[in-house]
Design a protein around this motif. Structure first.
Motif, short mmCIF file in Angstrom:
data_model
loop_
_atom_site.label_atom_id
_atom_site.label_comp_id
_atom_site.label_asym_id
_atom_site.label_seq_id
_atom_site.Cartn_x
_atom_site.Cartn_y
_atom_site.Cartn_z
N ALA A 74 0.68 -1.18 0.04
CA ALA A 74 -0.03 0.06 0.07
C ALA A 74 0.83 1.28 -0.13
CB ALA A 74 -1.02 0.14 1.51
N VAL A 75 0.05 2.65 -0.78
CA VAL A 75 0.73 3.64 -1.04
C VAL A 75 0.48 4.91 0.02
CG1 VAL A 75 2.04 5.42 -2.24
CG2 VAL A 75 2.52 2.92 -2.81
N LEU A 76 0.55 4.83 0.85
CA LEU A 76 -0.29 6.06 1.98
C LEU A 76 0.25 7.57 1.56
CD1 LEU A 76 -0.21 4.34 5.03
CD2 LEU A 76 -1.49 3.47 3.14
N GLU A 77 -1.05 8.29 1.31
CA GLU A 77 -1.28 9.20 0.71
C GLU A 77 -1.35 9.86 1.85
OE1 GLU A 77 1.46 11.23 -1.08
OE2 GLU A 77 -0.04 12.82 -0.30
N LYS A 78 -1.34 11.77 2.50
CA LYS A 78 -2.52 12.30 3.20
C LYS A 78 -2.81 12.93 2.31
CE LYS A 78 0.79 16.05 5.11
NZ LYS A 78 0.61 17.15 5.81
N GLY A 79 -2.21 13.79 1.54
CA GLY A 79 -3.65 14.42 0.33
C GLY A 79 -4.03 14.29 -1.33
N ILE A 124 -1.38 -2.65 -6.92
CA ILE A 124 -0.31 -1.97 -5.44
C ILE A 124 -2.02 -1.22 -5.18
CG2 ILE A 124 0.57 -0.18 -4.44
CD1 ILE A 124 3.09 -1.66 -6.81
N ASP A 125 -1.98 -0.49 -4.00
CA ASP A 125 -3.54 -0.33 -3.14
C ASP A 125 -2.53 1.71 -2.99
OD1 ASP A 125 -4.56 -2.16 -3.50
OD2 ASP A 125 -5.53 -2.57 -1.50
N ILE A 126 -3.33 2.52 -3.54
CA ILE A 126 -2.98 3.96 -3.42
C ILE A 126 -3.92 4.23 -2.58
CG2 ILE A 126 -2.05 5.82 -4.35
CD1 ILE A 126 -1.57 3.78 -6.88
N ILE A 127 -3.64 4.83 -1.61
CA ILE A 127 -5.03 5.70 -0.92
C ILE A 127 -4.43 6.45 -0.52
CG2 ILE A 127 -5.86 4.84 1.62
CD1 ILE A 127 -4.63 1.73 1.24
N GLU A 128 -5.38 7.39 -1.16
CA GLU A 128 -4.81 9.09 -1.05
C GLU A 128 -6.37 9.44 0.30
OE1 GLU A 128 -3.86 11.39 -4.71
OE2 GLU A 128 -6.03 10.06 -4.90
N ARG A 129 -5.87 11.16 0.77
CA ARG A 129 -6.67 11.48 1.95
C ARG A 129 -6.32 10.13 3.38
NH1 ARG A 129 -10.41 15.85 0.21
NH2 ARG A 129 -10.06 16.60 -1.72
N CYS A 130 -4.86 9.27 3.13
CA CYS A 130 -5.18 8.80 4.17
C CYS A 130 -3.78 9.35 4.83
CB CYS A 130 -5.19 7.27 3.84
SG CYS A 130 -4.16 5.78 5.13
N GLU A 131 -3.62 9.44 6.01
CA GLU A 131 -2.27 10.07 6.82
C GLU A 131 -2.48 9.60 7.94
OE1 GLU A 131 -3.31 14.47 7.99
OE2 GLU A 131 -1.29 14.14 9.36
N VAL A 132 -1.12 9.19 8.09
CA VAL A 132 -0.63 8.74 9.74
C VAL A 132 -0.30 9.01 10.20
CG1 VAL A 132 1.19 6.80 10.10
CG2 VAL A 132 0.81 7.48 7.40
N THR A 133 -0.92 8.68 11.20
CA THR A 133 -0.99 9.69 12.74
C THR A 133 -0.38 8.96 13.82
OG1 THR A 133 -3.26 8.06 13.08
CG2 THR A 133 -3.32 10.53 12.28
N ALA A 134 0.49 7.14 13.72
CA ALA A 134 1.56 7.07 14.40
C ALA A 134 2.02 5.68 14.07
CB ALA A 134 0.24 6.62 16.03
N ILE A 135 2.91 5.06 13.95
CA ILE A 135 4.04 3.94 13.73
C ILE A 135 3.66 2.87 15.26
CG2 ILE A 135 5.73 3.28 13.22
CD1 ILE A 135 6.07 5.86 11.92
#
Lengths: 112, 989, 414
Positions: free
Chosen positions: C61-66, C199-210
């Protein structure tokens, strides 16, 4: 185009008169320090998105270094104080807390 | 057809006729015209071609939002591409050409693109031209580049000049319409220092065109009364023709004043860039009308309704004889009424709303103007010019009903506040659904150094379009406090006309006229997943033209929001960036060009060098003679001559540029012990010592000779480039780390002229001047003495960078030239010559001395250079010591300094590497050393070099291979770096 | 994924472009992935692409906050070159440049790589020596460059003034196969190709903790729920420090604003990329005709994506000295991006103190040109634990004093 007041000469200095000097309140580590301490001293930086303490020089003015508390996300300036300060003046810490109630003071920042 | 009306035009002077040239045709306009109004007055509606499809383009607007009417203006060294006709004041003999067409404006081959438009939809470029690979660079890309690009570049250096002005204001008002004038007045009444800018030549904005009265006065009277008052105030500065270009952090604003664009040839700067620090900024920047998206809305003759009445009222020009007005709001009825009053025919007002019952529609009806509500334009007829419109139901799919013949269409989709300057520095917007506009959100204004809001919007820029509410809003912006709520706008949002138009029509509805972006493109982008507003913008190029989306962005945004099924505020806007409209690069650069681009630093002997054949080399802002060329002499020959003259006799070099820093105080010795790798505190007064300076990261940053002047005073010489840098380095440590040490520094580089007198006859020369005892007994090697020579006060340092007997004479700068001349005169019998930096470089290389910047490059530590003797073992600490203890710094495999001699005597290539037969994991040739200095030595008549080599000092006599640019290698033997007088007898005599 | 071709354009044109599919899917995040990449800029997307293509790892997965490509990928000046001095830099940038050459074909999207050549002007004797050294190094690194004399500079770039009063052009380091590309298309092309490989590209998904477990990464908390993963890659440019803090370590990085500007479009007049480091400016002409101009970075920490005007002023002033014709063009738009600067101005591709967590950051002012090479190396690092291309760019170099300093020999880091 920042304006910072030089605490030495009192001038409201335009950014073009100033030279930035990176993070403030970093303790020097010399011979006898560990590799980790020395690495942290030279390279590890706070880089916060928010309140930051930093060094500036009034390079095209009185030539003096000074310190500033500034927000890196809004560029608000909470205050400037002499480079000889080992602690942050209370007035500046109060102003930061008033403006940013959620701010957590990093350990390395010492109150006066 | 567009034409000049027999009367009217509040801004033009019909008594002044101005001839001008457009596309080679001689035309006439009036004083006060813009180029656009003059072209319309001459029935020149077609003024350009669009970017992509090369569609014919007419004038759409009357101000800086104009996307189409861009021309090449002027000729030769005063030519400028992409000038807006709507903001270009007409002047006598103006010369303009239309752009982006071939062979001519009326017949453009590029228009064939338009026929292909369905194949050239959004993202077309990304999906094709992929194969074959070579075609992109050699065929497709050049073709695309050529067809894009709008105006042609200039070819000659700019004949005009530019200037910067700096100012401060308590309140800066941007925009000189009635809101701006009122805000300026209110601010001035409070005693504030006020500056107000108006982008056009005229104050008052739209009020004289749109409003019957302002506070009970005719608008022009109100404006002149207010201006009269403002001009009489000592605390008010007014600048017209000055556009607010950008708002930056901490109250910084840029104004772009076009001083002589309308007065070419006047001996004054063309543009003036105002750089203002303002306590507060009020953006009274007005509003821009939106087009409506109906099929064929880009045909020349379709204009903004507000612009149509501007041309009639201000310039006495009518865009057409029979006009159809199409609208979703009441404001456009003003255009109908204006045209009617001017005796022009209004074929109909097509109003998309089901009902139009406001005052303005009623007045229009009472004048006998036909108003058709619930209707829309299905499509515009005509190619190069409007010939009519097909009318349909707005709620339908566009099935055409009646055809109305007309030669102009005035459209209004409502007005958008100009929020650019509010937004530049972080101001946020809110969507006002009722008025269908984005307005500044006062709760999220740009904030300044103190964290408080420093920008306020006023009037139409704040979404308060007119009347008493507008003036109240302006007063509130200037004085603080709340303004009463404005009357609601009589508007129903219309983003596509007709509402249920099919794909055929949507592919003819233009959003961005210049970049050829249509409703169908934005919808397609959304379908392909480019749903973020930034993606859609970049995929379709919407809003990326020279008008930066002033007309089309909100319409495009609404189409995108509809395609996504998301509300407009959720989609958001793209980022507003400076400048508001394009500003000239010349204005940005200002005065500093050519000879005054940067200051030139001159030594006291500069003019002497220039008069004696100096071949200059820039050294920072200094100029130093590389060598002195005699008539007919080549550079290499001059350098060789100079070296042999020094080695055989005596030579002078101007060393004034070397840094000279006084370090003084009770703790000065202690401080210098931290600064240099070796001890300086134990240097005896009257003695000199060579020293190395490192960064805290361990790397060698500078070197030079330190002289102890007296008990608490040292003089530190630095490299030419190091003077300011090292002085700042000293001050940093003194002020921030060891601030309790009693040390003062002063950079006296420019206070002293310094001359190195080098060569076996150096002492003879100084003795010929007479005065100071320079004998080896009185002034031994590595010592200094003060006194006079030829009556000139000086210090003589017995130091040598050439390997010869050498004195460096430092004298107050005012004596420099006299001393130099005295040496030259006295040395005639000795054959004295002046030598340059290259001779100095070669001689020090023959001697094996390192040069900062050659042997060092920021990655080299003193230990690499065999300079261990200059690193004190006794000191517990110096700057860089801890760093030099790290694993990589103590690695025995570090490359170390050696001398290199080619087997064939040739000169090693600059920067060559010692190659091996191995390759690393990334396929690169493994190297084991590199050349740091290389030159032909006239002394030895062969190539000599220094370099850094792995285990170098342990490999004396070994032969290495160095690469050459032609792929071959050259062999060189590792030797001692010092070739010339290794025992040092010549310098210590 | 439906392929783009002249045929697809023709077919869609006949049906009013109604049949185009989404370029990349918009899936809901799954609960678990083999690898989670934070940051859907060019580097993050390229990392995902090469993980699937080179290493067969597609449960990513590729996470993107914007929005993807919304950081520095979409706001740089698009220069692609590999004429670096130090071996590790030349290796990764040349790998990158060579991947760019065929990227349009690899991704089936025209990213408009334009190998028009990059010249770095030498305007002092010091720069002449520095660039000659670089040319020598490049020859051994397999990077085709040469030092060219002023006459050749003028031939390649007729609008340049060779004999300016202040900084005459003494020559240039010329890399003929360097150039530019369309920056947004690089992100879109990688995203589309990733999506096509599952592959999952997930936009508007902000990481808040690891989340971690016994010193080993376990997953991330996001605004769209918790996601567990075997390995985690932080590829977030200007926000690296923030993410590193969540992961419990600090980085030798400071974030500063870098500014750029474009002129209004004009007809073609500059066919190469020109960099003038003495005066801190560089320029190329886009396919649209705009002169794209970049300058130096501000010196103070800044996250606002706005810079100070005087830097723009200095850049423009300097470029006018070398390109007098610029004076009568107009600046259309200026903007800023936030770049992360490391202690030696070279990037970090490295394992971190948190097991299974890797970081790719610190590209400073030069990240765009590195996207394919960086993705290639990072994928290898994630898949195999080591990569020859990434080897020298480890975090440990700052402790050992083993820097990769490109500022030597008149070079610049961007």
């Amino acid at each position: 185009m920042l304006i910072l007041t030089c605490p030495c000469c009192g001038i409201k200095a335009d950014e073009t008169e100033l030279a930035p000097g990176g993070e403030a309140h970093i303790k020097r580590h010399g011979p006898g320090s560990s590799d980790a301490e020395f690495e942290a001293y030279l390279f590890t930086r706070a880089n916060p998105r928010g309140v930051h303490f930093e060094r500036w020089r009034h390079a095209y003015g009185c030539g003096k270094w000074f310190l500033a508390a500034r927000a890196t996300d809004t560029l608000e300036v909470f205050g400037t104080y002499p480079a000889t300060s080992t602690a942050v003046p209370d007035a500046i810490l109060s102003r930061i807390r008033a403006r940013r109630p959620d701010w957590i003071k990093p350990d390395r920042i010492k109150p006066a | 057809m567009s034409h000049r009306l027999p009367s009217g035009g509040r801004l033009i002077d019909r008594a002044t006729t101005l001839g001008f040239t457009f596309n080679g045709r001689r035309l006439k306009g009036y004083g006060g015209d813009t180029l656009a109004s003059a072209l319309l007055g001459n029935d020149r509606m077609l003024v350009g071609r669009s970017f992509k499809y090369h569609r014919p383009r007419g004038i759409v607007a009357s101000g800086p939002e104009e996307p189409n009417a861009l021309v090449g203006l002027g000729q030769g060294a005063r030519f400028e591409p992409n000038q807006r006709a709507t903001t270009t004041d007409l002047f006598a003999d103006l010369v303009a050409q239309s752009q982006n067409h071939w062979p001519s404006l009326d017949f453009d081959i590029g228009a064939l693109n338009g026929l292909m438009s369905r194949f050239l939809s959004a993202g077309f470029y990304y999906k094709t031209f992929i194969h074959p690979r070579a075609f992109w660079k050699h065929l497709f890309e050049p073709t695309i580049r050529h067809s894009a690009g709008l105006g042609r570049p200039t070819s000659e250096p700019d004949a005009d000049r530019y200037e910067h002005l700096y100012a401060f204001a308590d309140v800066l008002v941007i925009g000189g319409g009635i809101a701006g004038l009122q805000a300026a007045r209110t601010a001035a009444e409070s005693g504030a220092r006020v500056m107000i800018w108006e982008q056009s030549a005229h104050w008052g904005g739209r009020a004289p065109v749109d409003d019957p009265d302002v506070e009970g006065m005719p608008p022009d009277d109100w404006i002149s009364a207010t201006l009269h008052w403002l001009r009489a105030q000592p605390n008010v500065t007014l600048r017209s023709r000055t556009m607010g270009a950008g708002v930056y952090d901490h109250g910084y604003a840029l104004g772009y004043e076009r001083v002589t664009d309308h007065l070419p040839g006047l001996d004054a700067p063309r543009h003036r860039l105002w750089r203002v620090r303002a306590g507060r900024i009020i953006t009274a920047t007005g509003a821009i009308e939106r087009p409506l998206s109906f099929a064929g809305n880009d045909v020349p003759g379709v204009m903004l309704a507000g612009a149509v009445r501007d041309y009639v009222v201000n310039f006495g020009v009518a865009p057409g004889r029979r006009t159809v007005i199409v609208t979703n709001n009441d404001d456009a009825y003003r255009t109908a009424i204006t045209l009617h009053s001017a005796g022009l025919e209004v074929a109909a007002v097509i109003d998309a709303r089901a009902r139009a019952t406001g005052d303005l529609p009623q007045r229009a009806r009472s004048l006998g103007i036909r108003v058709m509500t619930g209707r829309a334009i299905a499509r515009v007829r005509g190619g190069g010019r409007v010939t009519g419109v097909d009318i349909c139901q707005h709620t339908g799919t566009g099935a055409a009903g009646a055809l109305i013949a007309c030669d102009a269409v005035a459209m209004s989709g409502g007005w958008s506040p100009v929020v650019h300057l509010w937004s530049h520095c972080g101001g946020k917007l809110i969507w006002d659904a009722g008025a269908a506009l984005f307005r500044p959100d006062p709760a999220r204004a740009p904030t300044g150094a103190d964290g408080a809001a420093f920008v306020a919007a006023a009037g139409a820029a704040n979404g308060v379009m007119r009347g008493a509410a507008l003036l109240a809003d302006a007063r509130a912006a200037a004085a603080g406090g709340d303004a009463p709520a404005p009357e609601p706008e009589a508007i129903t949002p219309v983003w596509i006309m007709p509402a249920a138009a099919g794909p055929g029509l949507r592919a003819k509805m233009w959003l961005d006229f210049q970049n050829d972006v249509k409703v169908s493109d934005v919808q397609q982008a959304a379908r392909e997943g480019y749903v973020s507003v930034e993606h859609a913008k970049r995929y379709t190029t919407l809003g990326m033209a020279t008008d930066q989306g002033k007309l089309g962005n909100i319409n495009g945004l609404a189409v995108l929001s509809d395609a996504q099924g998301a509300p407009i505020p959720d989609v958001g806007t793209t980022t507003f960036r400076p400048p508001y409209t394009p500003i000239s690069m010349g204005a940005i650069a200002g005065e500093a060009r050519g000879d005054v681009f940067q200051p030139l630093r001159r030594t006291p002997m500069h003019d002497w060098h220039a008069a004696h054949g100096a071949d200059w080399e820039p050294a920072g802002q200094w100029r130093r003679p590389y060598c002195y060329l005699r008539p007919g002499e080549a550079r290499n020959d001059a350098v060789a001559r100079e070296i042999l003259a020094v080695r055989g006799g005596v030579g002078l070099i101007d060393a004034s540029t070397l840094g000279k820093i006084i370090v003084k105080g009770p703790d000065a010795g202690r401080f210098l012990d931290m600064l240099y790798t070796n001890m300086m505190s134990n240097l005896a007064p009257g003695k000199c010592r060579y020293g190395l300076m490192c960064s805290e990261n361990g790397f060698l940053i500078d070197d030079g000779v330190v002289a102890r002047i007296d008990e608490d005073t040292w003089l530190c010489h630095t490299t030419t480039g190091g003077a300011d840098r090292i002085h700042a380095h000293m001050e940093d440590w003194l002020q921030c780390e060891w601030f309790d040490w009693r040390v003062y520094t002063a950079n006296v580089t420019e206070q002293f002229a310094q001359i190195a007198v080098a060569g076996p006859k150096a002492r003879d020369l100084l003795q010929a001047l007479g005065g100071l005892d320079v004998s080896s007994g009185a002034l031994p090697f590595m010592s200094w003495a003060g006194g006079r020579l030829a009556g000139i006060p000086l210090r003589a340092y017995r130091i040598s960078f050439s390997g010869e007997l050498s004195y460096e004479l430092a004298t107050p700068a005012g004596h420099g030239l006299a001393l130099w001349r005295a040496l030259v005169d006295a040395g005639q019998d000795l054959g004295v010559i002046a030598y340059g930096t290259e001779a100095m470089h070669v001689m020090r290389a023959e001697k094996g001395f390192i040069m900062i910047g050659d042997e060092t490059d920021g990655t080299v530590i003193p230990q690499d250079l065999g300079l261990g003797w200059a690193i004190s073992r006794k000191k517990a600490d110096y700057i860089g010591k801890r760093a030099q203890e790290r694993a990589h710094m103590t690695d025995p495999d570090r490359w170390k300094l050696v001398g290199l001699q080619t087997l064939d005597g040739s000169v090693l290539p600059e920067g060559a590497y010692a190659v091996t037969d191995a390759r690393n994991a990334n396929g690169q040739v493994v190297t084991e050393g590199r050349v740091t200095s290389t030159c032909h030595s006239p002394t030895f008549d062969r190539g000599i070099a220094m370099g850094l080599v792995r285990h170098g000092p342990d490999r004396m006599g070994e032969v290495l291979r160095f690469n050459r640019v032609d792929g071959t290698t050259v062999e060189a033997r590792i030797v001692d770096p010092c070739l010339y007088d290794p025992k040092g007898g010549r310098q210590d005599v | 994924m439906k392929r783009y071709s002249a045929f697809s354009i023709f077919r869609e044109a006949l049906r009013n472009n109604s049949g185009w599919q989404r370029a990349w899917a918009a899936p809901e995040p799954k609960a678990q992935y083999d690898i989670v990449i934070v940051g859907a800029g060019g580097h993050g997307l390229a990392t995902a692409y090469y993980l699937a293509r080179n290493h067969g790892i597609a449960n990513v997965a590729v996470l993107e906050k914007g929005w993807l490509g919304g950081g520095n990928t979409g706001r740089n000046t698009t220069v692609i070159r590999s004429n670096y001095l130090q071996d590790p830099s030349a290796a990764i940038y040349e790998k990158s440049r060579s991947l760019y050459e065929t990227l349009s074909q690899d991704l089936n999207m025209n990213i408009m790589f334009s190998p028009r050549g990059v010249m770095m002007l030498a305007q002092t004797e010091h720069e002449v020596r520095g660039y000659k050294r670089t040319a020598q190094a490049n020859a051994l690194q397999g990077v085709a460059t040469e030092f060219i004399p002023p006459a050749r500079v003028r031939e390649l770039c007729p609008i340049i003034r060779i004999d300016g009063p202040r900084y005459p052009v003494l020559g240039a380091l010329w890399q003929p196969r360097a150039g530019t590309a369309r920056h947004d298309a690089v992100a879109w092309g990688y995203a589309r190709a990733c999506s096509a490989m599952g592959i999952d590209i997930i936009e508007r998904c902000e990481v808040t903790a690891i989340r971690s477990n016994a010193g080993q990464v376990a997953g991330v908390e996001t605004t769209r729920g918790a996601i567990s993963c075997g390995k985690l890659a932080l590829v977030v440019a200007g926000h690296s420090g923030h993410l590193a803090e969540m992961a419990g370590f600090r980085l030798p990085i400071e974030s500063v604003a870098l500014q750029a500007l474009v002129s209004e479009p004009i007809k073609p007049c500059l066919d190469v990329v020109v960099m003038a480091n003495t005066v801190h400016g560089y320029m190329s002409q886009s396919d649209k005709g705009e002169m794209v101009i970049g300058g130096g970075a501000d010196g103070y920490n800044n996250y606002t994506q706005r810079g100070s005007f005087h830097h723009v002023e200095e850049t423009v002033r300097s470029l006018i000295e070398t390109f007098p014709m610029l004076s009568r063009l107009k600046m259309l738009r200026q903007w800023g991006g936030i770049v992360d600067m490391t202690g030696d101005r070279s990037p970090i591709l490295s394992k971190t103190p948190l097991g299974g967590c890797y970081v790719n950051c610190g590209w400073g002012t030069g990240g765009f040109k590195a996207i394919p090479g960086s993705g290639w190396a990072m994928a290898e690092l994630l898949a195999k634990g080591h990569s020859p291309l990434a080897e020298a760019f480890g975090l440990d170099r700052f402790r050992e004093g083993r820097f990769i300093d490109e500022s030597v020999a008149a070079g610049v880091a961007h």
